[in-house]
Structure formats: structure tokens, C-alpha cells
Design a protein around this motif. Structure first.
Motif, PDB file in Angstrom:
ATOM      1  N   GLN A 139     -21.294  50.153 -22.351  1.00 45.10           N
ATOM      2  CA  GLN A 139     -21.897  49.403 -23.694  1.00 45.10           C
ATOM      3  C   GLN A 139     -21.607  49.566 -24.840  1.00 45.10           C
ATOM      4  O   GLN A 139     -20.742  50.181 -25.398  1.00 45.10           O
ATOM      5  CB  GLN A 139     -23.600  50.237 -23.778  1.00 45.10           C
ATOM      6  N   SER A 156     -19.647  45.913 -22.834  1.00 44.88           N
ATOM      7  CA  SER A 156     -20.697  44.820 -22.768  1.00 44.88           C
ATOM      8  C   SER A 156     -21.795  44.931 -23.936  1.00 44.88           C
ATOM      9  O   SER A 156     -22.399  45.919 -24.498  1.00 44.88           O
ATOM     10  CB  SER A 156     -22.011  45.678 -21.629  1.00 44.88           C
ATOM     11  N   SER A 157     -22.396  44.511 -24.372  1.00 41.76           N
ATOM     12  CA  SER A 157     -23.612  43.676 -25.581  1.00 41.76           C
ATOM     13  C   SER A 157     -24.495  44.026 -25.056  1.00 41.76           C
ATOM     14  O   SER A 157     -25.003  44.067 -23.820  1.00 41.76           O
ATOM     15  CB  SER A 157     -22.516  42.278 -26.235  1.00 41.76           C
TER      16      SER A 157
END
Length: 119
Positions: free
Chosen positions: A13, A118-119
Motif C-alpha cells: 500500500q 497501490s494507492s
């Protein structure tokens, strides 16, 4: 004469951390300055950080303050500690080594390890 194998890539993340490793084998006495490079799909290979055999480091502006390059010469291993990861850091990461004067060669590359943020 020198083989480099990266590991430690994966999916994280945004804001997370990841630690990459690169293990050298073969004629390891020929190894001098080492570095990490990265390449996103459709783009050229970009310098991330370098470290001399004596431990002097240099970083790309985009990773300064977030990434730390280090090496353990006794273990023939190069590391990249990546903190505060951003989506822009997503790329295949490659390690590279320069060769000392007494050795024959033009430098060596690993095959790469994928980092996806990942955003």
C-alpha cells in the motif's frame, strides 16, 4: 563472471515499506560500486541510488529521504530499504555492479524484481 539476483519485490500500500536484496556470486572480488535502477513499463531505466565499496551513497532526487541503499560486503549483498512508498515508485527494480580495474568486464545486471505500490 558476476551474477546478481534480486529479491524482495511485491505489492504494498502507498505509505508502506519494502526491502529489496541483491545477492552477488561468482567473481565477487571484482565488485566495486553498486546501484539500484528501476524501469516502469514503456519508460527508460532510471538511476535510483548508488553505493561505493566504502559506503558512500548517492540518491535520485525522487527517492531522497525515503530510500536507503546499503551493502554487506561479507555477504556479497546489496540492499534497498524503501519507505513511504508512492504509486510513482511502481517499477521493476534492477541491481547493477561496476567492475574493479584488475577485472575483465563492463559491469553486470540482475534480472530485476517487481515493486507495485497501490494507492
Amino acid at each position: 563472471q558476476v551474477q546478481l539476483v534480486e529479491s524482495g519485490g511485491g505489492q504494498v500500500q502507498a505509505g508502506g515499506s519494502l526491502r529489496l536484496s541483491c545477492v552477488a556470486s561468482g567473481d565477487t572480488l571484482c565488485i566495486s560500486t553498486m546501484g539500484w535502477f528501476r524501469q516502469a513499463p514503456g519508460k527508460g531505466r532510471e538511476l535510483v541510488a548508488t553505493i561505493t565499496s566504502g559506503g558512500v551513497t548517492d540518491y535520485a532526487d525522487s527517492v531522497e529521504g525515503r530510500f536507503t541503499i546499503s551493502r554487506d560486503n561479507d555477504k556479497n549483498t546489496l540492499y534497498l530499504q524503501m519507505n513511504s512508498l508512492k504509486s510513482e515508485d511502481t517499477a521493476a527494480y534492477y541491481c547493477h555492479t561496476r567492475i574493479t580495474r584488475p577485472c575483465y568486464g563492463t559491469g553486470y545486471w540482475g534480472k530485476g524484481t517487481q515493486v507495485t505500490v497501490s494507492s
